[in-house]
Design a protein around this motif. Sequence first.
Motif, PDB file in Angstrom:
ATOM      1  N   ASN A 281       0.611  -1.380   0.052  1.00  0.00           N
ATOM      2  CA  ASN A 281       0.035   0.147   0.278  1.00  0.00           C
ATOM      3  C   ASN A 281       0.976   1.253   0.339  1.00  0.00           C
ATOM      4  O   ASN A 281       0.294   2.509   0.632  1.00  0.00           O
ATOM      5  CB  ASN A 281      -0.647   0.455   1.482  1.00  0.00           C
ATOM      6  CG  ASN A 281      -0.414   0.141   2.607  1.00  0.00           C
ATOM      7  OD1 ASN A 281       1.232  -0.178   2.740  1.00  0.00           O
ATOM      8  ND2 ASN A 281      -0.724  -0.078   3.380  1.00  0.00           N
ATOM      9  N   LEU A 282       2.020   1.186  -1.067  1.00  0.00           N
ATOM     10  CA  LEU A 282       2.980   2.075  -0.407  1.00  0.00           C
ATOM     11  C   LEU A 282       2.586   3.175  -1.455  1.00  0.00           C
ATOM     12  O   LEU A 282       3.448   4.311  -0.918  1.00  0.00           O
ATOM     13  CB  LEU A 282       4.419   2.391  -1.180  1.00  0.00           C
ATOM     14  CG  LEU A 282       5.336   1.374  -0.003  1.00  0.00           C
ATOM     15  CD1 LEU A 282       6.441   0.449  -0.558  1.00  0.00           C
ATOM     16  CD2 LEU A 282       5.219   1.848   1.526  1.00  0.00           C
ATOM     17  N   HIS A 283       1.836   3.572  -2.969  1.00  0.00           N
ATOM     18  CA  HIS A 283       1.084   3.884  -3.038  1.00  0.00           C
ATOM     19  C   HIS A 283      -0.176   4.928  -2.273  1.00  0.00           C
ATOM     20  O   HIS A 283       0.317   5.929  -2.474  1.00  0.00           O
ATOM     21  CB  HIS A 283       0.793   3.898  -4.116  1.00  0.00           C
ATOM     22  CG  HIS A 283       1.503   4.070  -5.410  1.00  0.00           C
ATOM     23  ND1 HIS A 283       2.577   4.240  -6.257  1.00  0.00           N
ATOM     24  CD2 HIS A 283       1.041   1.811  -6.353  1.00  0.00           C
ATOM     25  CE1 HIS A 283       3.452   3.576  -7.270  1.00  0.00           C
ATOM     26  NE2 HIS A 283       2.578   2.794  -6.956  1.00  0.00           N
ATOM     27  N   GLU A 284      -0.851   4.505  -1.531  1.00  0.00           N
ATOM     28  CA  GLU A 284      -1.780   5.104  -0.683  1.00  0.00           C
ATOM     29  C   GLU A 284      -0.986   5.573   0.059  1.00  0.00           C
ATOM     30  O   GLU A 284      -1.577   6.390   0.512  1.00  0.00           O
ATOM     31  CB  GLU A 284      -2.842   3.473  -0.368  1.00  0.00           C
ATOM     32  CG  GLU A 284      -4.024   4.083  -1.594  1.00  0.00           C
ATOM     33  CD  GLU A 284      -2.733   2.053  -2.145  1.00  0.00           C
ATOM     34  OE1 GLU A 284      -3.559   1.702  -2.518  1.00  0.00           O
ATOM     35  OE2 GLU A 284      -2.007   1.648  -2.283  1.00  0.00           O
TER      36      GLU A 284
ATOM     37  N   LEU B  25      -3.653  -4.248 -10.001  1.00  0.00           N
ATOM     38  CA  LEU B  25      -4.327  -5.294 -10.442  1.00  0.00           C
ATOM     39  C   LEU B  25      -3.867  -7.136  -9.907  1.00  0.00           C
ATOM     40  O   LEU B  25      -5.037  -7.657 -10.424  1.00  0.00           O
ATOM     41  CB  LEU B  25      -2.815  -5.138 -11.769  1.00  0.00           C
ATOM     42  CG  LEU B  25      -3.548  -4.936 -12.732  1.00  0.00           C
ATOM     43  CD1 LEU B  25      -3.026  -4.599 -13.781  1.00  0.00           C
ATOM     44  CD2 LEU B  25      -5.078  -4.969 -13.734  1.00  0.00           C
ATOM     45  N   HIS B  26      -3.452  -6.835  -9.209  1.00  0.00           N
ATOM     46  CA  HIS B  26      -2.984  -8.179  -8.153  1.00  0.00           C
ATOM     47  C   HIS B  26      -3.185  -8.593  -6.815  1.00  0.00           C
ATOM     48  O   HIS B  26      -3.021  -9.421  -6.259  1.00  0.00           O
ATOM     49  CB  HIS B  26      -1.477  -8.820  -8.673  1.00  0.00           C
ATOM     50  CG  HIS B  26      -1.056  -8.965  -9.522  1.00  0.00           C
ATOM     51  ND1 HIS B  26       0.503  -8.434 -10.216  1.00  0.00           N
ATOM     52  CD2 HIS B  26      -1.722  -9.071 -11.208  1.00  0.00           C
ATOM     53  CE1 HIS B  26       0.801  -8.792 -12.159  1.00  0.00           C
ATOM     54  NE2 HIS B  26      -0.504  -8.854 -12.238  1.00  0.00           N
ATOM     55  N   GLY B  27      -4.743  -7.858  -6.389  1.00  0.00           N
ATOM     56  CA  GLY B  27      -5.008  -7.649  -5.133  1.00  0.00           C
ATOM     57  C   GLY B  27      -3.742  -6.741  -4.192  1.00  0.00           C
ATOM     58  O   GLY B  27      -2.474  -6.015  -4.269  1.00  0.00           O
ATOM     59  N   SER B  28      -4.614  -7.318  -2.829  1.00  0.00           N
ATOM     60  CA  SER B  28      -3.806  -6.274  -2.056  1.00  0.00           C
ATOM     61  C   SER B  28      -3.887  -7.336  -0.905  1.00  0.00           C
ATOM     62  O   SER B  28      -4.335  -8.278  -0.320  1.00  0.00           O
ATOM     63  CB  SER B  28      -4.598  -5.201  -1.387  1.00  0.00           C
ATOM     64  OG  SER B  28      -4.575  -4.616  -0.108  1.00  0.00           O
ATOM     65  N   LEU B  29      -2.762  -6.461  -0.143  1.00  0.00           N
ATOM     66  CA  LEU B  29      -1.395  -8.036   0.405  1.00  0.00           C
ATOM     67  C   LEU B  29      -3.016  -7.543   2.398  1.00  0.00           C
ATOM     68  O   LEU B  29      -3.207  -8.302   3.332  1.00  0.00           O
ATOM     69  CB  LEU B  29      -0.148  -6.620   1.205  1.00  0.00           C
ATOM     70  CG  LEU B  29       0.763  -7.748   0.882  1.00  0.00           C
ATOM     71  CD1 LEU B  29       2.030  -6.979   1.335  1.00  0.00           C
ATOM     72  CD2 LEU B  29       0.698  -9.826   1.332  1.00  0.00           C
TER      73      LEU B  29
END
Length: 231
Positions: A92-95, A105-109
């Motif tokens: 989530n570094l962009h956020e 695109l590939h989901g979220s941790l």
Amino acid sequence: MEKKKIVILTGAGISAESGIATFRDANGLWEGHDVMEVASPEGWRKNPDLVLEFYNQRRKNALDAKPNPGHFALAQLEQKYEVTIITQNVDNLHERAGSTKVIHLHGSLFQSRSTIDENLVYDINGWELNAGHTCEKGSQLRPNIVWFGELVPLMESSIKETQEADIFMVVGTSLVVYPAAGLVHYVSKQVPVYVIDPHLPEITKQPNLHLIPEKAGVALPDLVTKLLLAA
């Protein structure tokens, strides 16, 4: 006056600069694991405890990591542009750097989802998702990650965003993982395309192509300053 639209495809390289390990250069191994053991439906069926623990450690690592100058530069573009980031990264570094429109695109941790109803998605607080954590229908939760062999549900909306771009960027990706790598083919011919990576991927030459063989944290602050001045 309507803002121009910048669409940015980001990959493992920009996260690697923040200390998040990738398997891009590790012969298919990710933190010592064959990726098929920890990033496939087969791996999940074979050993769900291993998969849960693997992503717990990735989550812990991502929480310790900090956005780098590349992430912050992309967030600054929102001052004068409409910006969509399409990322192959699950962190989530962009956020955390301030970007407000990010397509994972590939989901979220930091999300889990039901193993019997993929529409049941939950935020993960902290870093642990363990055996016994269940959805409201009583089934075990799994990481909300798109594994190898699974469909990429957000591909259609990503194609639409790409087709609407006035400027397109490719940052920190080798452009070998499909279908994400195919997004460049949906960019209009007259649109400037900036490709930023120390190891430039192979990409078809075109009139508006700008190749920048540098790390995102080095190249993006300069490029973003120029684009903000030109807006």
